[in-house]
Design a protein around this motif. Sequence first.
Motif, PDB file in Angstrom:
ATOM      1  N   TYR A   1      -8.294  19.757   6.012  1.00  0.00           N
ATOM      2  CA  TYR A   1      -7.677  18.608   6.699  1.00  0.00           C
ATOM      3  C   TYR A   1      -7.414  17.535   5.650  1.00  0.00           C
ATOM      4  O   TYR A   1      -8.130  16.550   5.546  1.00  0.00           O
TER       5      TYR A   1
ATOM      6  N   GLU B   1      -4.095   9.978   8.553  1.00  0.00           N
ATOM      7  CA  GLU B   1      -3.049   9.320   9.336  1.00  0.00           C
ATOM      8  C   GLU B   1      -3.121   7.813   9.120  1.00  0.00           C
ATOM      9  O   GLU B   1      -4.184   7.208   9.386  1.00  0.00           O
TER      10      GLU B   1
ATOM     11  N   ARG C   1      -7.382   9.048  10.825  1.00  0.00           N
ATOM     12  CA  ARG C   1      -7.824  10.379  11.271  1.00  0.00           C
ATOM     13  C   ARG C   1      -7.339  11.427  10.263  1.00  0.00           C
ATOM     14  O   ARG C   1      -6.178  11.416   9.851  1.00  0.00           O
ATOM     15  N   ARG C   2      -8.257  12.345   9.892  1.00  0.00           N
ATOM     16  CA  ARG C   2      -7.873  13.443   8.987  1.00  0.00           C
ATOM     17  C   ARG C   2      -7.168  14.530   9.785  1.00  0.00           C
ATOM     18  O   ARG C   2      -7.573  14.848  10.904  1.00  0.00           O
ATOM     19  N   PHE C   3      -6.135  15.103   9.196  1.00  0.00           N
ATOM     20  CA  PHE C   3      -5.426  16.172   9.891  1.00  0.00           C
ATOM     21  C   PHE C   3      -4.861  17.188   8.901  1.00  0.00           C
ATOM     22  O   PHE C   3      -4.768  16.933   7.705  1.00  0.00           O
TER      23      PHE C   3
ATOM     24  N   GLU D   1       1.883  13.044  17.319  1.00  0.00           N
ATOM     25  CA  GLU D   1       1.217  14.286  16.894  1.00  0.00           C
ATOM     26  C   GLU D   1       2.142  15.222  16.123  1.00  0.00           C
ATOM     27  O   GLU D   1       1.749  16.333  15.796  1.00  0.00           O
TER      28      GLU D   1
ATOM     29  N   LYS E   1       0.421  18.188  13.923  1.00  0.00           N
ATOM     30  CA  LYS E   1      -0.823  17.693  13.304  1.00  0.00           C
ATOM     31  C   LYS E   1      -2.017  18.267  14.075  1.00  0.00           C
ATOM     32  O   LYS E   1      -2.071  18.185  15.303  1.00  0.00           O
TER      33      LYS E   1
ATOM     34  N   TYR F   1      -5.993  17.675  14.239  1.00  0.00           N
ATOM     35  CA  TYR F   1      -6.955  16.668  13.785  1.00  0.00           C
ATOM     36  C   TYR F   1      -8.350  17.264  13.604  1.00  0.00           C
ATOM     37  O   TYR F   1      -8.818  18.033  14.455  1.00  0.00           O
TER      38      TYR F   1
END
Length: 490
Positions: free
Chosen positions: A214, A218, A223-225, A270, A282, A284
């Motif tokens: 990830y 974002e 947020r990691r994605f 998203e 994406k 997450y």
Amino acid sequence: MAIGVPRKRQRPTGPDIEPGAADLELQLTYPGKRPAADILRLDPVEVTCLWRSPEPTNNRLYFAENSGVLSALARDPGICGQIRLIYIDPPFATQTAFHSRGLDHAYEDTLAGPDYVEFLRTRLILLHRLLADDGALYLHLDNKMAFHLKIILDEIFGSECYRSFITRKKCNPKNYTRKQYGNVSDYILFYTKTKAWVWNRPVEPWTEGRDREYQYVEPGTNRRFMKVPVHAPGVRRGATGDMWRGMQPPPGKHWQFPPSTLDEMDARGEIFWSANGNPRRKVYLDASEGVGVQDIWMDFRDAHNQNVCITGYPTEKNPDMLRRIIEASSNPGDLVLDCFSGSGTTLAVADQLGRRWIGVDNSREALRTTLKRFADGTTPMGDFVGKRGSKDKGDSNANGNTTLDLFAAGTSAAEETGSEAPKPHHHPIRDFTLWAEHALAAEASPIVHEWTTRISRGGNGVAAHHFVQRTGRFRSRWASAFPSSGSPMG
Ligand SMILES: C[S@@+](CC[C@H](N)C(=O)[O-])C[C@H]1O[C@@H](n2cnc3c(N)ncnc32)[C@H](O)[C@@H]1O
């Protein structure tokens, strides 16, 4: 990455296809292979009730040869078609006589070749009949017969109902001196009755470093994605094959979601758009429960180290493996069946997980072990070392070995805790009925008597008077032993 477009084979399927005829294109032929219809007409066993719990219960333990029990269950409308999950771990055709850690004879595994295949096929045809439409079967075997039985299972269930061929690491590496690779694996074949089955997706937590996949953060939310495609292989004629935002899916692909859903995902932020206008979805890290379990299971070795709690029954399986299977393929309240139940691993785990259960085994040692496990739980493996009973504690068996009493001092978990009460973490199981095949009832009676004495002494609320003598009023033909109207399984 290889690109392949799935092509569907057209062949007859459905409930009218007789077991044994589902996959007519490829079959295993061998001497003595009986028509499936004959197997479905096998005589049911006659059983005697040896014990029933004070409270009404759905759970049943049979001390009996399993094909007769399965035939009887297949005639019971309260059971047939109601079983959500079957796990079986039959003999593997090892040509071995198995003994418990106390050196008591447990069972023989001496069938081979066609006899072995037909023995298992007989049970599998009956089991297929018993399964619910959304039910599943797991068959545990090793490399000797797994491939023969894959073909048999394709015949009975249809190859379209084959789901997984799981490789389990069963032991630590061996210091092999033979000119071949060390054998540390066995196999579990997973089939479902139809194409719609109960599935609670099992996941494993991310291991350290996996979260590096990830790699994007974002802006705004932090947020990691990771980015994954929004399309999947295969051409579709419905909405997922339509244009979206002026784009067709790439050649040979379709959108993973209908365009209206993709619009909603985009509105929620998203969808990631690359500089040249390519959409990616994406995924997450914080929305991910973990990675879906794959078909190589490394964590469920048998009791090969001193930390594992065991019953001492030979070939007993790891309860954590059963937990995974039962949680994935059944829900609380569902009916789980194991007709080679051995030490009762499947039954004990099913009970802990709030499932109803039916167990069958025809070994006296399996009955002893299961009842002991139900009362006292399992014991750390190391404690079995050097704790063989002395002559004054037990009987001698046919080989002159001393056999331990079912609840003899030095072997029970209760003794470890210094009292007769079950271990604090142990969940005693006493909510079941116990049946014996008529021919085996006399053999079972002393074991059951010892057990009822133990549990009433242990103060866990079950009085010995629920023990029903072999000649008592529950001796009956199978029809009354498997109540069909108002069946507790109904
Ligand atoms: C590999 S062991 C099962 C071990 C079990 N999974 C456990 O965790 O303890 C196979 C069992 O099948 C039982 N068995 C073999 N043939 C049988 C039959 N025809 N009917 C009932 N039980 C049978 C044996 O007595 C043995 O306990």
